[in-house]
Design a protein around this motif. Structure first.
Motif, mmCIF file in Angstrom:
data_model
loop_
_atom_site.group_PDB
_atom_site.id
_atom_site.type_symbol
_atom_site.label_atom_id
_atom_site.label_comp_id
_atom_site.label_asym_id
_atom_site.label_seq_id
_atom_site.Cartn_x
_atom_site.Cartn_y
_atom_site.Cartn_z
ATOM 1 N N MET A 69 -6.508 4.809 -2.214
ATOM 2 C CA MET A 69 -5.923 4.398 -0.930
ATOM 3 C C MET A 69 -7.014 4.124 0.103
ATOM 4 O O MET A 69 -6.986 3.109 0.809
ATOM 5 N N VAL B 283 0.841 -1.202 0.000
ATOM 6 C CA VAL B 283 0.000 0.000 0.000
ATOM 7 C C VAL B 283 0.872 1.246 0.000
ATOM 8 O O VAL B 283 0.630 2.192 -0.759
ATOM 9 N N LEU B 284 1.918 1.227 0.826
ATOM 10 C CA LEU B 284 2.831 2.377 0.869
ATOM 11 C C LEU B 284 3.505 2.577 -0.476
ATOM 12 O O LEU B 284 3.639 3.709 -0.950
ATOM 13 N N LEU C 241 2.388 1.711 -3.450
ATOM 14 C CA LEU C 241 1.422 2.240 -4.429
ATOM 15 C C LEU C 241 1.164 3.715 -4.179
ATOM 16 O O LEU C 241 1.099 4.518 -5.119
ATOM 17 N N ASN C 242 1.023 4.089 -2.903
ATOM 18 C CA ASN C 242 0.775 5.490 -2.568
ATOM 19 C C ASN C 242 1.942 6.353 -3.030
ATOM 20 O O ASN C 242 1.757 7.414 -3.637
ATOM 21 N N MET C 243 3.166 5.864 -2.785
ATOM 22 C CA MET C 243 4.340 6.618 -3.195
ATOM 23 C C MET C 243 4.411 6.705 -4.709
ATOM 24 O O MET C 243 4.784 7.741 -5.264
ATOM 25 N N ASN D 49 -5.511 9.042 -6.337
ATOM 26 C CA ASN D 49 -4.620 8.289 -5.455
ATOM 27 C C ASN D 49 -5.226 8.186 -4.058
ATOM 28 O O ASN D 49 -5.272 7.109 -3.450
ATOM 29 N N PHE D 50 -5.747 9.312 -3.584
ATOM 30 C CA PHE D 50 -6.326 9.331 -2.239
ATOM 31 C C PHE D 50 -7.539 8.408 -2.156
ATOM 32 O O PHE D 50 -7.660 7.586 -1.231
ATOM 33 N N SER E 199 -3.716 13.110 -7.916
ATOM 34 C CA SER E 199 -3.549 12.990 -6.464
ATOM 35 C C SER E 199 -4.883 12.674 -5.803
ATOM 36 O O SER E 199 -4.940 11.890 -4.847
ATOM 37 N N MET F 169 -3.390 -3.852 -7.079
ATOM 38 C CA MET F 169 -2.576 -2.660 -6.870
ATOM 39 C C MET F 169 -1.651 -2.414 -8.044
ATOM 40 O O MET F 169 -1.396 -1.272 -8.421
ATOM 41 N N GLY G 189 1.900 6.793 -6.804
ATOM 42 C CA GLY G 189 0.966 7.824 -7.248
ATOM 43 C C GLY G 189 1.532 9.213 -7.033
ATOM 44 O O GLY G 189 1.436 10.090 -7.909
ATOM 45 N N THR G 190 2.166 9.424 -5.874
ATOM 46 C CA THR G 190 2.762 10.733 -5.601
ATOM 47 C C THR G 190 3.855 11.049 -6.599
ATOM 48 O O THR G 190 3.971 12.182 -7.090
#
Lengths: 109, 188
Positions: free
Chosen positions: A84, A43-44, A46-48, A80-81, A77, B30, A50-51
């Motif tokens: 998440m 998850v981290l 994927l979040n990174m 992405n949110f 963004s 993902m 997207g950023t």
């Protein structure tokens, strides 16, 4: 596109170097997402990722002098949110419906 | 700028291979999110921000949520196939070769002779009013008559996809809730 929006030689070089650094970070995030033993590593990652996409779009839009691409970066963004929140919610409750967690709440008209 | 495009394409290929190799469906979902982020930024560099917009909204946003909710109803792991068959590889190779062969006819990227760069045929504007028996709107004439079958196909695809998603995500207890809600609405 007006020519005064285009960056100078030096600025362009710095921006290109920045974009390559961002691409390198994307590769690292991809590696972590592939290896990641737990769900939260992925998850981290994927979040990174997207950023980093948002950053890459911003940098590229300044290299090409088209600042209207910044709207797209904003949309990314937001996406992405939302993604998440959906992923983590699914991880915790194993479903998206409220009724599975708090019975009766989603049935209110 | 070319180097950025090459790096993005390489990342796309790596992500696709990872999607095919992984057996944990949660991680695969993902990775599809990562894939659509990557392809959206590639489309944006190719100067197609509208397509990139759609890809980001649909690919990274909605389809991730839809696939997650589908996984909640089915299973979390994919069965590992026992034997390796060559037929899927053959089909993929043939399809890829056909697609590459199809691109040979296309004009080069950014070519001034591409149909996009040439002014659209003005005869549509001149003829459409007489063709459509006095309809003044050229856009309506194009969408509903000249390209009528195209538009019909598009709306059919959208309708079918919507019905399929609704059928997959439907659950029996939710049906009961809905019928109860309908009954409640009737009495109120």
């Amino acid at each position: 596109m007006s020519p005064d929006l285009l960056p100078s030689e030096l600025t362009s070089g710095v921006l290109m170097a920045t974009s390559f650094a961002v691409l390198l970070t994307m590769i690292l995030a991809l590696v972590r997402a592939t290896l990641g033993p737990t769900v939260f590593d992925r998850v981290l990652a994927l979040n990174m990722f997207g950023t980093k996409t948002v950053l890459l779009i911003s940098v590229v839009s300044f290299v090409t002098g088209r600042s209207d691409f910044l709207d797209l970066a904003l949309l990314y963004s937001l996406m992405n949110f939302i993604g998440m929140v959906a992923l983590l919610r699914f991880t915790q409750y194993n479903s998206f419906s409220d009724s599975a967690v708090i019975t009766g709440e989603s049935n209110e008209p | 700028m070319n180097l950025i495009v090459f790096a993005l394409l390489a990342l796309l290929a790596i992500t696709a291979v990872a999607i095919a190799k992984l057996r944990e469906l949660w991680a695969v979902i993902m990775f599809t999110g990562i894939y659509s982020f990557l392809s959206a930024s590639w489309m944006m560099i190719l100067d197609a921000p509208d397509v990139a917009f759609t890809e980001a909204a649909v690919g990274a946003g909605i389809s991730t949520v839809l696939m997650l909710s589908t996984m909640a109803l089915t299973g979390k792991a994919e069965e590992i196939p026992r034997k390796k068959s060559l037929v899927p590889l053959f089909v993929v190779l043939v399809t890829g070769a056909t697609l590459v062969y199809g691109t040979l006819d296309m004009p080069h990227f950014g070519s001034p002779n591409a149909p996009v760069q040439v002014y659209p045929d003005p005869s549509f504007v001149e003829r459409s009013e007489a063709d459509m028996h006095g309809l003044p709107n050229v856009v309506t004439a194009l969408l509903a008559s000249y390209r009528g079958y195209d538009t019909l196909g598009e709306t059919t695809v959208v309708l079918t996809a919507g019905i399929a998603v609704l059928l997959i995500l439907r659950r029996d207890d939710e049906e009961k809730d809905e019928s109860a809600q309908l009954a409640g609405n009737k009495t109120s």
